[in-house]
Design a protein around this motif. Structure first.
Motif, mmCIF file in Angstrom:
data_model
loop_
_atom_site.group_PDB
_atom_site.id
_atom_site.type_symbol
_atom_site.label_atom_id
_atom_site.label_comp_id
_atom_site.label_asym_id
_atom_site.label_seq_id
_atom_site.Cartn_x
_atom_site.Cartn_y
_atom_site.Cartn_z
ATOM 1 N N ALA A 216 0.819 -1.218 0.000
ATOM 2 C CA ALA A 216 0.000 0.000 0.000
ATOM 3 C C ALA A 216 0.850 1.264 0.000
ATOM 4 O O ALA A 216 0.518 2.245 -0.678
ATOM 5 N N GLY A 217 1.936 1.267 0.743
ATOM 6 C CA GLY A 217 2.781 2.461 0.814
ATOM 7 C C GLY A 217 3.369 2.838 -0.530
ATOM 8 O O GLY A 217 3.421 4.020 -0.899
ATOM 9 N N ALA A 218 3.816 1.837 -1.279
ATOM 10 C CA ALA A 218 4.384 2.110 -2.601
ATOM 11 C C ALA A 218 3.324 2.655 -3.552
ATOM 12 O O ALA A 218 3.588 3.561 -4.354
ATOM 13 N N VAL A 219 2.117 2.106 -3.475
ATOM 14 C CA VAL A 219 1.018 2.575 -4.333
ATOM 15 C C VAL A 219 0.679 4.026 -4.019
ATOM 16 O O VAL A 219 0.522 4.857 -4.928
ATOM 17 N N ALA A 220 0.563 4.345 -2.748
ATOM 18 C CA ALA A 220 0.224 5.718 -2.362
ATOM 19 C C ALA A 220 1.286 6.702 -2.837
ATOM 20 O O ALA A 220 0.960 7.794 -3.330
ATOM 21 N N PHE A 221 2.543 6.339 -2.696
ATOM 22 C CA PHE A 221 3.626 7.219 -3.147
ATOM 23 C C PHE A 221 3.508 7.529 -4.633
ATOM 24 O O PHE A 221 3.701 8.674 -5.067
ATOM 25 N N LEU A 222 3.168 6.520 -5.440
ATOM 26 C CA LEU A 222 3.075 6.710 -6.884
ATOM 27 C C LEU A 222 1.882 7.573 -7.283
ATOM 28 O O LEU A 222 1.750 7.945 -8.449
ATOM 29 N N CYS A 223 1.025 7.903 -6.323
ATOM 30 C CA CYS A 223 -0.117 8.788 -6.592
ATOM 31 C C CYS A 223 0.080 10.172 -5.994
ATOM 32 O O CYS A 223 -0.821 11.013 -6.078
ATOM 33 N N MET A 224 1.225 10.425 -5.401
ATOM 34 C CA MET A 224 1.496 11.697 -4.738
ATOM 35 C C MET A 224 2.294 12.640 -5.633
ATOM 36 O O MET A 224 2.956 12.200 -6.589
ATOM 37 N N PRO A 225 2.263 13.948 -5.344
ATOM 38 C CA PRO A 225 3.061 14.897 -6.121
ATOM 39 C C PRO A 225 4.558 14.584 -6.106
ATOM 40 O O PRO A 225 5.275 14.944 -7.045
ATOM 41 N N ALA A 226 5.021 13.912 -5.061
ATOM 42 C CA ALA A 226 6.447 13.587 -4.977
ATOM 43 C C ALA A 226 6.906 12.700 -6.120
ATOM 44 O O ALA A 226 8.093 12.668 -6.452
ATOM 45 N N SER A 227 5.977 11.975 -6.740
ATOM 46 C CA SER A 227 6.333 11.084 -7.845
ATOM 47 C C SER A 227 5.853 11.618 -9.195
ATOM 48 O O SER A 227 5.659 10.845 -10.133
ATOM 49 N N GLN A 228 5.677 12.935 -9.296
ATOM 50 C CA GLN A 228 5.086 13.511 -10.500
ATOM 51 C C GLN A 228 5.932 13.336 -11.766
ATOM 52 O O GLN A 228 5.424 13.475 -12.874
ATOM 53 N N TYR A 229 7.221 13.019 -11.602
ATOM 54 C CA TYR A 229 8.079 12.791 -12.772
ATOM 55 C C TYR A 229 8.319 11.301 -13.000
ATOM 56 O O TYR A 229 9.185 10.908 -13.770
ATOM 57 N N THR A 230 7.529 10.482 -12.337
ATOM 58 C CA THR A 230 7.682 9.027 -12.441
ATOM 59 C C THR A 230 6.537 8.440 -13.241
ATOM 60 O O THR A 230 5.374 8.578 -12.866
ATOM 61 N N THR A 231 6.864 7.801 -14.352
ATOM 62 C CA THR A 231 5.852 7.111 -15.146
ATOM 63 C C THR A 231 6.513 5.989 -15.935
ATOM 64 O O THR A 231 7.688 6.070 -16.293
ATOM 65 N N GLY A 232 5.748 4.930 -16.174
ATOM 66 C CA GLY A 232 6.268 3.793 -16.917
ATOM 67 C C GLY A 232 7.229 2.929 -16.130
ATOM 68 O O GLY A 232 7.937 2.113 -16.710
ATOM 69 N N THR A 233 7.244 3.076 -14.820
ATOM 70 C CA THR A 233 8.195 2.311 -14.013
ATOM 71 C C THR A 233 7.481 1.202 -13.249
ATOM 72 O O THR A 233 6.274 1.245 -13.034
ATOM 73 N N VAL A 234 8.258 0.216 -12.839
ATOM 74 C CA VAL A 234 7.741 -0.903 -12.050
ATOM 75 C C VAL A 234 8.523 -0.945 -10.739
ATOM 76 O O VAL A 234 9.736 -1.127 -10.745
ATOM 77 N N VAL A 235 7.825 -0.760 -9.636
ATOM 78 C CA VAL A 235 8.463 -0.757 -8.318
ATOM 79 C C VAL A 235 8.346 -2.150 -7.712
ATOM 80 O O VAL A 235 7.235 -2.639 -7.478
ATOM 81 N N ALA A 236 9.481 -2.796 -7.490
ATOM 82 C CA ALA A 236 9.484 -4.130 -6.880
ATOM 83 C C ALA A 236 9.388 -3.997 -5.364
ATOM 84 O O ALA A 236 10.199 -3.325 -4.737
ATOM 85 N N VAL A 237 8.388 -4.632 -4.794
ATOM 86 C CA VAL A 237 8.228 -4.655 -3.337
ATOM 87 C C VAL A 237 8.208 -6.124 -2.924
ATOM 88 O O VAL A 237 7.149 -6.723 -2.734
ATOM 89 N N ASP A 238 9.380 -6.708 -2.850
ATOM 90 C CA ASP A 238 9.482 -8.153 -2.617
ATOM 91 C C ASP A 238 10.494 -8.513 -1.536
ATOM 92 O O ASP A 238 10.926 -9.665 -1.444
ATOM 93 N N GLY A 239 10.884 -7.537 -0.716
ATOM 94 C CA GLY A 239 11.815 -7.832 0.356
ATOM 95 C C GLY A 239 13.188 -8.254 -0.124
ATOM 96 O O GLY A 239 13.941 -8.894 0.617
ATOM 97 N N GLY A 240 13.530 -7.888 -1.367
ATOM 98 C CA GLY A 240 14.837 -8.251 -1.911
ATOM 99 C C GLY A 240 14.882 -9.633 -2.527
ATOM 100 O O GLY A 240 15.940 -10.076 -2.969
ATOM 101 N N PHE A 241 13.733 -10.305 -2.619
ATOM 102 C CA PHE A 241 13.713 -11.676 -3.148
ATOM 103 C C PHE A 241 14.259 -11.743 -4.570
ATOM 104 O O PHE A 241 15.054 -12.622 -4.902
#
Length: 330
Positions: A216-241
């Motif tokens: 949820a935290g990663a999803v919320a960040f990608l919807c915030m102004p802080a990520s306004q220059y981020t598009t087309g990216t894939v954020v891995a949230v897998d604990g380093g797996f």
């Protein structure tokens, strides 16, 4: 100007599949951040089973994302949409080799994601909103028992990248989050095997499975102004797996087969340790014979110091260039 790590006033999020475990965590976080949320489940029974509790600003609605008319009608009810989160998904272990099941998984996971993106395009354009698609680490790390799921999540990743390019001029940002092993109802049966559960946990950097709130935290960040220059990216949230070498885990995703000899192979970073395929194959055979596993840098140093030196001197054009350069100077 809005604070970079806060949602705008009147922010409205639509969470497709919000009745599920990961979707519920995302919907709850948006509500905690002051947004209003419309979350969906496939039917009334799905909504009745959800862990998402009623709260101010939250609305739960049944929606079948394989139905074009239902999706279009649902999207028309929304005047403003700042964020669309697609996290509806299914899998069917061992049954996905049947065409009917394979098609159904793709229709929900991939085509369903595309349906909702298209249906909410106009509303997202008006709000200069964001789309976050929930992919999976299985978009790049395949498992043998769920071919349709792996294919669908790989498709979600490429759909995310394509829409990011196509809709950038409209002000829509499109990103994806790729969860690893997260404790949800979809894998409850597998987690009942404590040995399997611990084996997976040990392969992560944090030695534990993830929780829906971690996504949820990663999803919320990608919807915030802080990520306004981020598009087309894939954020891995897998604990380093996914950063661990699959060469160290020859039984990854497989059932043990009595009497079958394990084979060592290289994937991902380990495969890139060698500049040429022939060197990679020779080293694979050599290390498989010894039954050992090494990090890429270690493999490279062993190979260059050993029999591979002669091969690399002959085959690597970079080394040949250096030799020619030295000969011209002499």
């Amino acid at each position: 100007m809005n604070a970079p790590f806060a949602l705008a006033s009147g922010f409205h999020a639509v969470v497709i599949g919000g009745a599920g475990d990961i979707g519920a965590a995302i919907a709850n976080l948006f509500c905690d951040l002051g947004a209003t949320v419309t979350a969906t489940g496939v039917n009334d029974a799905d909504i009745a089973r959800t862990v998402l509790l009623p709260r101010p600003g939250l609305q739960l609605i049944p929606l079948d994302i394989t139905n074009d008319e239902a999706v279009t009608s649902f999207a028309r009810r929304h005047e403003r949409v700042d964020a669309l989160v697609n996290c509806a998904g299914i899998l069917a272990r061992d049954k996905e080799f049947e065409i009917e099941t394979f098609t159904k998984v793709l229709d929900v996971n991939l085509t369903g994601t595309f349906r909702t993106c298209m249906a909410f395009r106009a509303a997202l354009t008006g709000a200069k909103g964001s789309i976050v698609n929930i992919a999976s680490m299985n978009a790049t790390l395949a498992l043998p028992r769920i071919p349709a799921y792996c294919a669908s999540k790989g498709g979600v990743v490429m759909l995310t990248k394509a829409l990011a390019l196509a809709w950038a001029e409209e002000g829509i940002r499109v990103n994806a989050v790729a969860p690893g092993y997260i404790e949800t109802a979809i894998n409850a049966a597998g987690r009942s095997d404590r040995a399997h559960y611990q084996r997976i946990a040990d392969r992560t950097a944090f030695k534990r499975w993830g929780q829906p709130e971690d996504i949820a935290g990663a999803v919320a960040f990608l919807c915030m102004p802080a990520s306004q220059y981020t598009t087309g990216t894939v954020v891995a949230v897998d604990g380093g797996f996914s950063r661990r070498l699959m060469a160290a885990f020859p039984d990854y995703g497989r059932r043990p087969v009595p009497g079958r000899q394990r084979k060592t192979c290289f994937h991902g970073a380990a495969a890139n340790a060698f500049p040429y395929p022939s060197a990679r194959l020779l080293a694979t055979a050599r290390l498989s014979k010894n039954g050992s596993h090494h990090e890429p840098a270690r493999i490279r140093s062993l190979w260059r110091a050993g029999p591979g030196r002669r091969y690399l001197d002959r085959a690597d054009p970079r080394l040949q260039w250096r030799k020619r350069a030295r000969s011209r100077l002499c």
